[in-house]
Design a protein around this motif. Sequence first.
Motif, PDB file in Angstrom:
ATOM      1  N   ASN A 105       0.821  -1.216   0.000  1.00 12.93           N
ATOM      2  CA  ASN A 105       0.000   0.000   0.000  1.00 12.93           C
ATOM      3  C   ASN A 105       0.855   1.267   0.000  1.00 12.93           C
ATOM      4  O   ASN A 105       0.391   2.324  -0.431  1.00 12.93           O
ATOM      5  N   ALA A 106       2.095   1.152   0.475  1.00 11.11           N
ATOM      6  CA  ALA A 106       3.009   2.296   0.469  1.00 11.11           C
ATOM      7  C   ALA A 106       3.753   2.408  -0.860  1.00 11.11           C
ATOM      8  O   ALA A 106       4.585   3.298  -1.038  1.00 11.11           O
ATOM      9  N   GLY A 107       3.464   1.483  -1.793  1.00 10.32           N
ATOM     10  CA  GLY A 107       4.043   1.578  -3.125  1.00 10.32           C
ATOM     11  C   GLY A 107       5.242   0.684  -3.392  1.00 10.32           C
ATOM     12  O   GLY A 107       5.894   0.807  -4.425  1.00 10.32           O
ATOM     13  N   TYR A 108       5.535  -0.226  -2.469  1.00 11.31           N
ATOM     14  CA  TYR A 108       6.688  -1.102  -2.646  1.00 11.31           C
ATOM     15  C   TYR A 108       6.273  -2.457  -3.214  1.00 11.31           C
ATOM     16  O   TYR A 108       5.162  -2.924  -3.003  1.00 11.31           O
ATOM     17  N   GLU A 109       7.201  -3.104  -3.915  1.00  4.05           N
ATOM     18  CA  GLU A 109       7.001  -4.472  -4.383  1.00  4.05           C
ATOM     19  C   GLU A 109       7.507  -5.393  -3.275  1.00  4.05           C
ATOM     20  O   GLU A 109       8.618  -5.211  -2.771  1.00  4.05           O
ATOM     21  N   VAL A 110       6.683  -6.376  -2.878  1.00  5.89           N
ATOM     22  CA  VAL A 110       7.035  -7.232  -1.744  1.00  5.89           C
ATOM     23  C   VAL A 110       7.068  -8.701  -2.154  1.00  5.89           C
ATOM     24  O   VAL A 110       6.134  -9.203  -2.769  1.00  5.89           O
ATOM     25  N   ILE A 111       8.155  -9.370  -1.801  1.00  3.34           N
ATOM     26  CA  ILE A 111       8.322 -10.807  -1.995  1.00  3.34           C
ATOM     27  C   ILE A 111       8.414 -11.416  -0.598  1.00  3.34           C
ATOM     28  O   ILE A 111       9.068 -10.852   0.289  1.00  3.34           O
ATOM     29  N   GLU A 112       7.778 -12.579  -0.400  1.00  3.08           N
ATOM     30  CA  GLU A 112       7.737 -13.196   0.921  1.00  3.08           C
ATOM     31  C   GLU A 112       8.549 -14.483   0.998  1.00  3.08           C
ATOM     32  O   GLU A 112       8.686 -15.192   0.001  1.00  3.08           O
ATOM     33  N   ALA A 113       9.057 -14.768   2.204  1.00  6.38           N
ATOM     34  CA  ALA A 113       9.708 -16.038   2.518  1.00  6.38           C
ATOM     35  C   ALA A 113       9.266 -16.458   3.916  1.00  6.38           C
ATOM     36  O   ALA A 113       9.035 -15.607   4.780  1.00  6.38           O
ATOM     37  N   ALA A 114       9.138 -17.777   4.151  1.00 10.56           N
ATOM     38  CA  ALA A 114       8.581 -18.287   5.403  1.00 10.56           C
ATOM     39  C   ALA A 114       9.633 -18.648   6.458  1.00 10.56           C
ATOM     40  O   ALA A 114       9.280 -18.950   7.591  1.00 10.56           O
ATOM     41  N   ASN A 115      10.922 -18.606   6.110  1.00  7.76           N
ATOM     42  CA  ASN A 115      11.974 -18.865   7.090  1.00  7.76           C
ATOM     43  C   ASN A 115      13.295 -18.326   6.539  1.00  7.76           C
ATOM     44  O   ASN A 115      13.370 -17.905   5.384  1.00  7.76           O
ATOM     45  N   GLY A 116      14.315 -18.343   7.383  1.00 11.93           N
ATOM     46  CA  GLY A 116      15.589 -17.771   6.980  1.00 11.93           C
ATOM     47  C   GLY A 116      16.238 -18.454   5.790  1.00 11.93           C
ATOM     48  O   GLY A 116      16.841 -17.795   4.947  1.00 11.93           O
ATOM     49  N   ALA A 117      16.114 -19.790   5.702  1.00  7.22           N
ATOM     50  CA  ALA A 117      16.708 -20.510   4.569  1.00  7.22           C
ATOM     51  C   ALA A 117      16.032 -20.112   3.259  1.00  7.22           C
ATOM     52  O   ALA A 117      16.701 -19.861   2.257  1.00  7.22           O
ATOM     53  N   GLU A 118      14.705 -20.018   3.286  1.00  6.33           N
ATOM     54  CA  GLU A 118      13.967 -19.595   2.091  1.00  6.33           C
ATOM     55  C   GLU A 118      14.299 -18.138   1.761  1.00  6.33           C
ATOM     56  O   GLU A 118      14.475 -17.775   0.594  1.00  6.33           O
ATOM     57  N   GLY A 119      14.412 -17.325   2.790  1.00  9.06           N
ATOM     58  CA  GLY A 119      14.777 -15.924   2.581  1.00  9.06           C
ATOM     59  C   GLY A 119      16.159 -15.783   1.962  1.00  9.06           C
ATOM     60  O   GLY A 119      16.369 -14.989   1.052  1.00  9.06           O
ATOM     61  N   LEU A 120      17.102 -16.572   2.446  1.00  9.97           N
ATOM     62  CA  LEU A 120      18.452 -16.554   1.901  1.00  9.97           C
ATOM     63  C   LEU A 120      18.450 -16.975   0.431  1.00  9.97           C
ATOM     64  O   LEU A 120      19.072 -16.319  -0.408  1.00  9.97           O
ATOM     65  N   ASP A 121      17.707 -18.029   0.114  1.00  9.23           N
ATOM     66  CA  ASP A 121      17.613 -18.491  -1.281  1.00  9.23           C
ATOM     67  C   ASP A 121      17.009 -17.417  -2.181  1.00  9.23           C
ATOM     68  O   ASP A 121      17.514 -17.161  -3.275  1.00  9.23           O
ATOM     69  N   LYS A 122      15.938 -16.771  -1.708  1.00  8.38           N
ATOM     70  CA  LYS A 122      15.287 -15.734  -2.528  1.00  8.38           C
ATOM     71  C   LYS A 122      16.189 -14.518  -2.677  1.00  8.38           C
ATOM     72  O   LYS A 122      16.237 -13.903  -3.741  1.00  8.38           O
TER      73      LYS A 122
END
Length: 122
Positions: free
Chosen positions: A24-41
């Motif tokens: 809503n603030a105008g940013y593009e957001v990608i999600e990850a469910a844990n640190g390993a997934e976040g690191l991969d993304k």
Amino acid sequence: MSAKILTVDDSASIRLTTKVTLTNAGYEVIEAANGAEGLDKAKAGQFDLIVTDLNMPVMDGLTMIEELRKLPAHMGVPIIFLTTESDADLKARAKAAGATGWLTKPFDPENLVKIARKVLGR
């Protein structure tokens, strides 16, 4: 072009709230469910900001930050902890690992946007 933000949290409701707030603030957001997934993304794409929880299964946020900071492409990316933790020692460890800031849950959506704008400069 809007900034691209990676949010990492094991709570689906927090991911949704964070995504809605930042989208809503105008940013593009990608999600990850844990640190390993976040690191991969994070390794697979370039992000302007990462917002992560601390306590998660598979890989915690602190370990994820330490791993990200080893990669030249992610050394300067701002990383904000969004967590229920408020311990001063944990904050010091997070800062030493490369965290840019700390926001405690439950969070005020307006404050999250304010912090995002401040670290992104937009």
